[in-house]
Design a protein around this motif. Sequence first.
Motif, mmCIF file in Angstrom:
data_model
loop_
_atom_site.group_PDB
_atom_site.id
_atom_site.type_symbol
_atom_site.label_atom_id
_atom_site.label_comp_id
_atom_site.label_asym_id
_atom_site.label_seq_id
_atom_site.Cartn_x
_atom_site.Cartn_y
_atom_site.Cartn_z
ATOM 1 N N GLY A 108 -0.457 17.165 10.408
ATOM 2 C CA GLY A 108 -1.643 17.185 11.248
ATOM 3 C C GLY A 108 -2.750 16.253 10.809
ATOM 4 N N GLU A 109 -2.482 15.445 9.789
ATOM 5 C CA GLU A 109 -3.508 14.546 9.279
ATOM 6 C C GLU A 109 -3.040 13.101 9.337
ATOM 7 O OE1 GLU A 109 -5.892 17.732 8.788
ATOM 8 O OE2 GLU A 109 -6.496 15.640 8.409
ATOM 9 N N GLY A 110 -3.992 12.166 9.191
ATOM 10 C CA GLY A 110 -3.620 10.770 9.097
ATOM 11 C C GLY A 110 -3.220 10.428 7.673
ATOM 12 N N PRO A 111 -2.564 9.293 7.469
ATOM 13 C CA PRO A 111 -2.186 8.875 6.117
ATOM 14 C C PRO A 111 -3.419 8.624 5.258
ATOM 15 C CG PRO A 111 -0.990 7.625 7.794
ATOM 16 C CD PRO A 111 -2.066 8.363 8.500
ATOM 17 N N TYR A 167 0.742 5.406 0.855
ATOM 18 C CA TYR A 167 -0.022 6.447 1.526
ATOM 19 C C TYR A 167 0.687 7.794 1.391
ATOM 20 C CZ TYR A 167 -2.666 2.839 4.073
ATOM 21 O OH TYR A 167 -3.476 1.785 4.424
ATOM 22 N N LEU A 209 0.846 -1.186 0.000
ATOM 23 C CA LEU A 209 0.000 0.000 0.000
ATOM 24 C C LEU A 209 0.883 1.238 0.000
ATOM 25 C CD1 LEU A 209 -2.505 -1.101 2.810
ATOM 26 C CD2 LEU A 209 -2.804 -1.359 0.343
ATOM 27 N N PHE A 258 4.432 7.254 2.284
ATOM 28 C CA PHE A 258 4.815 6.028 2.981
ATOM 29 C C PHE A 258 4.423 4.809 2.155
ATOM 30 C CE2 PHE A 258 6.022 7.535 7.135
ATOM 31 C CZ PHE A 258 5.296 8.704 7.327
ATOM 32 N N GLN A 290 0.802 11.488 3.623
ATOM 33 C CA GLN A 290 0.410 12.140 4.860
ATOM 34 C C GLN A 290 0.804 13.609 4.834
ATOM 35 O OE1 GLN A 290 2.205 10.599 8.483
ATOM 36 N NE2 GLN A 290 0.402 11.129 9.682
ATOM 37 N N LEU A 332 -4.768 6.777 1.823
ATOM 38 C CA LEU A 332 -4.419 5.696 0.895
ATOM 39 C C LEU A 332 -4.425 6.208 -0.536
ATOM 40 C CD1 LEU A 332 -3.840 2.652 0.513
ATOM 41 C CD2 LEU A 332 -6.312 2.329 0.306
ATOM 42 N N PHE A 370 5.436 -0.286 7.985
ATOM 43 C CA PHE A 370 5.630 0.939 7.220
ATOM 44 C C PHE A 370 7.096 1.229 6.949
ATOM 45 C CE2 PHE A 370 1.612 3.164 6.777
ATOM 46 C CZ PHE A 370 0.799 2.454 7.640
#
Lengths: 111, 114
Positions: free
Chosen positions: A40-43, A35, A33, A88, A37, A45, A101
């Motif tokens: 201040g945010e999540g990864p 990603y 996968l 990532f 990022q 997809l 990761f």
Amino acid sequence: GQQLNQSPQSMFIQEGEDVSMNCTSSSIFNTWLWYKQEPGEGPVLLIALYKAGELTSNGRLTAQFGITRKDSFLNISASIPSDVGIYFCAGQETSGSRLTFGEGTQLTVNP
Amino acid sequence: KAGVTQTPRYLIKTRGQQVTLSCSPISGHRSVSWYQQTPGQGLQFLFEYFSETQRNKGNFPGRFSGRQFSNSRSEMNVSTLELGDSALYLCASSPAQDRGTEAFFGQGTRLTVV
């Protein structure tokens, strides 16, 4: 434990250039996968790969699942300023849904 | 479809306290995983829950625990907080139809231990 080596660690490019980053593993993964990022945010997809040799695109992004199942790469074509962020790779084991990761590639795009 | 929701977004706690973080997965997703993200260690797997059972666990001390409810919502708890527990805690939701499916992340909970 499993190790994922992601390179390069950082990239500074001009808008319009193409970008390539890759990940290599000491073990076989069932799924790769990719990603992105932002601060201040999540990864988020970007692309999921399920079969060795698979090549998948998502707009200007293209990723491939290596034949050995131990590597993957991500290409971004014609980069734009909003591509800035940390990318990532993540590998999914054959035995469970845990993700391993890479260390991330910090991408900076100069307008 | 709503995404993964994590609450709270930010927390400041004192050493020795305990904390509980919450995660609501995407509707229909039955697998919830938790990850810790720090500048030094990157993204590290904590544990995964499926159908209210812990299915997989990472290499973290027993102070880190979690649970999943019948509606798939999950909580993680950290007891006796240490300064090194300061991190972004991320929850990932997955359909878990099989072991090779996408994982979608929430925005995370930023925990600061002082």
